[in-house]
Design an enzyme around this catalytic site. Structure first.
Site, short mmCIF file in Angstrom:
data_model
loop_
_atom_site.label_atom_id
_atom_site.label_comp_id
_atom_site.label_asym_id
_atom_site.label_seq_id
_atom_site.Cartn_x
_atom_site.Cartn_y
_atom_site.Cartn_z
N TRP A 101 -5.36 -64.63 -20.19
CA TRP A 101 -4.50 -63.72 -20.22
C TRP A 101 -3.51 -63.48 -18.72
O TRP A 101 -2.92 -63.78 -18.18
CB TRP A 101 -4.50 -62.49 -20.38
CG TRP A 101 -5.66 -62.26 -21.94
CD1 TRP A 101 -6.92 -61.69 -22.26
CD2 TRP A 101 -4.24 -62.33 -22.87
NE1 TRP A 101 -6.50 -62.09 -24.00
CE2 TRP A 101 -5.14 -62.48 -24.07
CE3 TRP A 101 -3.13 -62.68 -22.92
CZ2 TRP A 101 -5.23 -61.71 -25.10
CZ3 TRP A 101 -2.48 -62.38 -24.46
CH2 TRP A 101 -3.28 -62.70 -25.38
N ASP A 171 -4.13 -55.57 -14.65
CA ASP A 171 -4.25 -55.75 -16.68
C ASP A 171 -5.41 -55.39 -17.20
O ASP A 171 -7.06 -55.98 -16.63
CB ASP A 171 -4.01 -57.08 -17.24
CG ASP A 171 -4.36 -57.75 -18.48
OD1 ASP A 171 -4.13 -56.51 -19.75
OD2 ASP A 171 -3.11 -58.07 -19.48
N LYS A 195 -6.75 -52.94 -27.81
CA LYS A 195 -7.77 -53.35 -27.50
C LYS A 195 -9.30 -52.29 -27.97
O LYS A 195 -10.45 -51.63 -28.12
CB LYS A 195 -8.69 -54.11 -26.33
CG LYS A 195 -7.65 -55.27 -26.35
CD LYS A 195 -7.91 -56.07 -26.88
CE LYS A 195 -6.82 -57.31 -27.06
NZ LYS A 195 -6.29 -57.90 -25.72
C1 LIG Z 1 -5.32 -58.76 -25.91
C2 LIG Z 1 -4.54 -58.72 -23.53
C3 LIG Z 1 -3.43 -58.80 -23.70
C4 LIG Z 1 -2.30 -59.27 -24.58
O1 LIG Z 1 -1.55 -58.08 -25.31
P1 LIG Z 1 -0.75 -57.50 -26.07
O2 LIG Z 1 -0.47 -56.63 -26.56
O3 LIG Z 1 -0.79 -58.58 -27.62
O4 LIG Z 1 0.39 -58.49 -25.43
C5 LIG Z 1 -3.48 -59.27 -22.39
N1 LIG Z 1 -4.08 -59.42 -21.58
C6 LIG Z 1 -6.07 -58.73 -21.72
C7 LIG Z 1 -6.40 -58.53 -20.57
C8 LIG Z 1 -5.45 -59.18 -23.45
O5 LIG Z 1 -7.53 -58.94 -23.25
#
Ligand SMILES: *Cc1c(COP(=O)(O)O)cnc(C)c1O
Length: 360
Positions: A101, A171, A195
């Site tokens: 990511w 993030d 998540k």
């Molecule tokens: C799942 C995830 C993403 C992507 O999320 P989307 O909503 O599918 O764009 C980005 N960063 C992390 C750390 C993730 O776990």
């Protein structure tokens, strides 16, 4: 009805109480005679939903007054572009690449300016967090970017990098609300909610006010400017109303459970059950260095692909779902987010013990 223990990395398990409440309110939300999916985002009922959600999030994370809470669409992945478009005033940013990511964010940012990879753990398939105490931070970097919990590889920053005074952007998609945070250490702390908090398609970003300006890269679409959301209480256009509603319920569930301190305690307890077993298992082993282990995503392997596949299939038959590792990594991964009950982890370890006995 029968519910499984869902170890999916995302979209992921939600608290059963929340789903039941949503079910009870499905046809008639609190006397409105309609579901939240059917009501105007300009209605009084929805106004209260979004206000309460923000207020509860502010309480949970102890968000200082000089931070805005934005509810945006496009998933965490759209932020990979939105962040540079809004923050790259000098056209430069530093990225720490500790997983897929972070790598995707790093690659996307390159479209908008000069992007330096100042640290990486790719040399050992992202199985650790590099030392970030004294990195070559660029003098004119607009921000330093990290992915705090690596969903795919199962590592987590236990201490934040020393950004040498630069703005930290993080993030936190897969560790959102899993433990207390000091928001004041970040310029932006954001995550996709699927998540740990709610349904996919919604991103919550907590942004320091002074970073929300009209001074964005030329050509930045209206819908990709933080200011558009900040000026319109995240309702410039129709937001993900139902998603915000469910997130609000999850916030209240966390409040009821005792807040982020209690979440942390519970998450540590759950993770310990699994890691303690992995550390003494003769069949399974964890794949990341101990000191960087995530509380949320726990990858493990047997070392034999066929045996891994057999484990995943038998676990599924036993009501333990979505244990297959990410397609790029293989093996297994148990995601044990806030809403995974302790008994789910107990059941998993019990099953692993049995499988070990039968397959050694
Ligand atoms: C799942 C995830 C993403 C992507 O999320 P989307 O909503 O599918 O764009 C980005 N960063 C992390 C750390 C993730 O776990």
């Amino acid at each position: 009805m029968s519910r499984v223990y869902n170890f999916s990395a995302g979209p992921a398990v939600l608290p059963e109480e929340v789903l039941k409440e949503a079910q009870a309110e499905m046809l008639d939300y609190r006397g409105t005679g309609m579901s939240v999916m059917e009501m105007s985002h300009r209605s009084k009922a929805f106004d209260e939903i979004i206000d309460q959600a923000e207020a509860d999030l502010r309480t949970l994370m102890q968000i200082p007054d000089n931070y805005k809470v934005l509810f945006m669409q496009g998933g965490a992945s759209l932020q990979f572009a939105m962040i540079p478009m809004n923050l790259m005033k000098h056209g430069k940013a530093d990225y720490i690449v500790t997983g897929q990511w972070a790598k995707k964010a790093y690659q996307e940012a390159q479209k908008y300016g000069t992007v330096n990879k100042i640290a990486s753990s790719e040399d050992k398939t992202f199985s650790y967090i590099p030392d970030c105490s004294d990195l070559p931070i660029s003098e004119d970097a607009d921000y330093v970017y990290i992915c705090e919990n690596n969903t795919i590889y199962g590592t987590k920053f236990k201490t934040l990098p020393n950004t040498k005074g630069k703005i930290l952007v993080s993030d936190v998609s897969s560790c959102f609300l899993s433990e207390p945070v000091d928001v004041s250490k970040y310029g932006i702390i954001y995550g996709g909610v699927q998540k740990n908090i709610g349904p996919a398609g919604l991103v919550i970003s907590v942004i320091r006010e002074d970073l929300i300006t009209e001074d964005v890269l030329p050509g930045t679409p209206t819908m990709m400017q933080f200011k558009t959301y900040a000026d319109n209480r995240s309702m410039y256009n129709t937001p993900n109303c139902y998603g915000i509603y469910i997130c609000g319920k999850v916030f209240q569930w966390i409040v009821k459970m005792g807040g982020l301190e209690a979440m942390k305690e519970r998450n540590e307890k759950k993770a310990a059950i699994l890691y303690d077993f992995l550390d003494q298992s003769r069949l399974f082993k964890g794949t990341v260095v101990k000191e960087d282990r995530s509380l949320m995503n726990v990858p493990f392997v047997t070392g034999d692909k066929d045996l891994d596949a057999k484990f995943v299939a038998q676990a599924k038959a036993a009501g333990l779902e979505n244990l297959k590792g990410h397609r790029t990594v293989g093996g297994m991964r148990a995601s044990i987010y806030n809403a995974m009950p302790i008994e789910g982890v107990d059941k998993l370890v019990e099953f692993m013990k049995k499988f070990e006995e039968e397959n050694l």
